[in-house]
Write a protein that holds these residues in place. Structure first.
Motif, PDB file in Angstrom:
ATOM      1  N   LYS A 116      -4.983   7.065  -8.086  1.00  0.00           N
ATOM      2  CA  LYS A 116      -6.387   6.703  -7.897  1.00  0.00           C
ATOM      3  C   LYS A 116      -7.048   6.603  -9.262  1.00  0.00           C
ATOM      4  CE  LYS A 116     -10.737   8.332  -5.879  1.00  0.00           C
ATOM      5  NZ  LYS A 116     -11.203   6.937  -5.682  1.00  0.00           N
TER       6      LYS A 116
ATOM      7  N   SER B  52       0.827  -1.210   0.000  1.00  0.00           N
ATOM      8  CA  SER B  52       0.000   0.000   0.000  1.00  0.00           C
ATOM      9  C   SER B  52       0.859   1.257   0.000  1.00  0.00           C
ATOM     10  CB  SER B  52      -0.922   0.001   1.222  1.00  0.00           C
ATOM     11  OG  SER B  52      -1.829  -1.070   1.167  1.00  0.00           O
ATOM     12  N   TYR B  53       1.958   1.228   0.753  1.00  0.00           N
ATOM     13  CA  TYR B  53       2.851   2.386   0.808  1.00  0.00           C
ATOM     14  C   TYR B  53       3.452   2.665  -0.570  1.00  0.00           C
ATOM     15  CZ  TYR B  53       6.761   5.392   2.092  1.00  0.00           C
ATOM     16  OH  TYR B  53       7.650   6.431   2.168  1.00  0.00           O
ATOM     17  N   HIS B  54       3.981   1.638  -1.210  1.00  0.00           N
ATOM     18  CA  HIS B  54       4.563   1.822  -2.540  1.00  0.00           C
ATOM     19  C   HIS B  54       3.514   2.269  -3.557  1.00  0.00           C
ATOM     20  CE1 HIS B  54       8.781   0.385  -2.261  1.00  0.00           C
ATOM     21  NE2 HIS B  54       8.329  -0.142  -1.138  1.00  0.00           N
ATOM     22  N   ASN B  55       2.323   1.656  -3.476  1.00  0.00           N
ATOM     23  CA  ASN B  55       1.264   2.018  -4.417  1.00  0.00           C
ATOM     24  C   ASN B  55       0.827   3.468  -4.279  1.00  0.00           C
ATOM     25  OD1 ASN B  55       1.312  -0.558  -5.391  1.00  0.00           O
ATOM     26  ND2 ASN B  55      -0.631  -1.196  -4.495  1.00  0.00           N
ATOM     27  N   SER B  56       0.954   4.022  -3.068  1.00  0.00           N
ATOM     28  CA  SER B  56       0.555   5.411  -2.865  1.00  0.00           C
ATOM     29  C   SER B  56       1.416   6.368  -3.679  1.00  0.00           C
ATOM     30  CB  SER B  56       0.628   5.770  -1.368  1.00  0.00           C
ATOM     31  OG  SER B  56       1.965   5.843  -0.913  1.00  0.00           O
ATOM     32  N   PHE B  57       2.606   5.922  -4.059  1.00  0.00           N
ATOM     33  CA  PHE B  57       3.486   6.721  -4.909  1.00  0.00           C
ATOM     34  C   PHE B  57       3.391   6.340  -6.382  1.00  0.00           C
ATOM     35  CE2 PHE B  57       5.486   6.765  -0.731  1.00  0.00           C
ATOM     36  CZ  PHE B  57       5.863   8.091  -0.572  1.00  0.00           C
TER      37      PHE B  57
END
Length: 234
Positions: A31, A22-27
């Motif tokens: 959305k 989730s942390y990596h995907n946030s970068f």
């Protein structure tokens, strides 16, 4: 074991893997209202929550783009989440055929593809995937084939995929690690063994097959401990 490895040996649960993903995907993954709609639409229609993750979906997209795929075959549509990711990688003249046995799943997938504006590029064929693959005799072979369906039938799917993909083309086979069960010789549960034996047979079939080169990439993330096989047709 170095100091870094020793310090983080505790990070071995699905909770840790999901937080990291989730942390990596946030970068790395923005959305996306279309994909969010697809996820919700699948849930609302009672489809099993077994689609690829966003991380895996983007990997499929990047692989398709990096090899310049114009023709893609997907074995196992579910609700079309992975179909959207790969369909978006296609050029204007590109096409994707997705095979699905369940008419309800196919209906939901078509709704999701329409929402994504991909209904003209991505077509769904309903029926047993093995039979559908046998019936395919394209004038131009596929550049990329993604297999994510009944694990017991993986040997059959691989045989047909090898016939249908171009030389130098890529075959991706999902869920080939299954939480380490594939190499666990103590597995006796009939439902699990159904899957495990199919993957073991796939491995046995590929061993010594001079028509392909393959490797398994083990993954951890929101989907747990699993992996995929990357195969290149020689």
């Amino acid at each position: 074991m170095n100091k870094l490895q020793a310090h983080y040996t505790a990070a071995t649960s699905i909770v840790d893997w999901t937080k990291s993903e989730s942390y990596h995907n946030s970068f790395l993954i923005a959305k996306d209202d279309v994909l969010d709609f697809a996820v919700k639409n699948c849930i609302d229609h009672g489809l099993p929550e077994i689609a690829v993750s966003a991380t895996q979906g983007k990997l499929l997209n990047l692989i398709a783009r990096s090899i310049g795929a114009k023709r893609i075959l997907e074995v196992g549509t579910l609700g079309g989440y992975s179909t959207i990711w790969m369909g978006r990688a296609l050029p204007d003249e590109g096409t994707l055929i997705s095979l699905e046995i369940d008419e309800t799943y196919a209906k939901v997938a078509r709704e999701n593809l329409a929402k994504a504006g991909l209904e003209d590029k991505c077509k769904i064929t309903v029926g047993p995937a093995g039979e559908s693959m046998e019936n395919l005799h394209p004038d131009v072979p596929f550049d990329l084939i993604f297999i994510d369906a009944d694990k017991a039938s993986y040997p059959k799917y691989f045989t047909e995929a090898k016939r249908l993909v171009k030389k130098g083309g890529v075959i991706l086979v999902d869920n080939v690690v299954l939480f380490g069960l594939v190499n666990d010789l103590s597995v006796t549960d009939e439902d699990l063994l159904h899957f495990v034996l199919g993957i073991r047979q796939l491995l046995a079939d590929i061993k010594g097959d001079t028509d392909v080169e393959a490797t398994t990439i083990t993954t951890v993330g929101e989907g747990g401990f699993d992996g995929f096989m990357y195969i290149v047709r020689k």
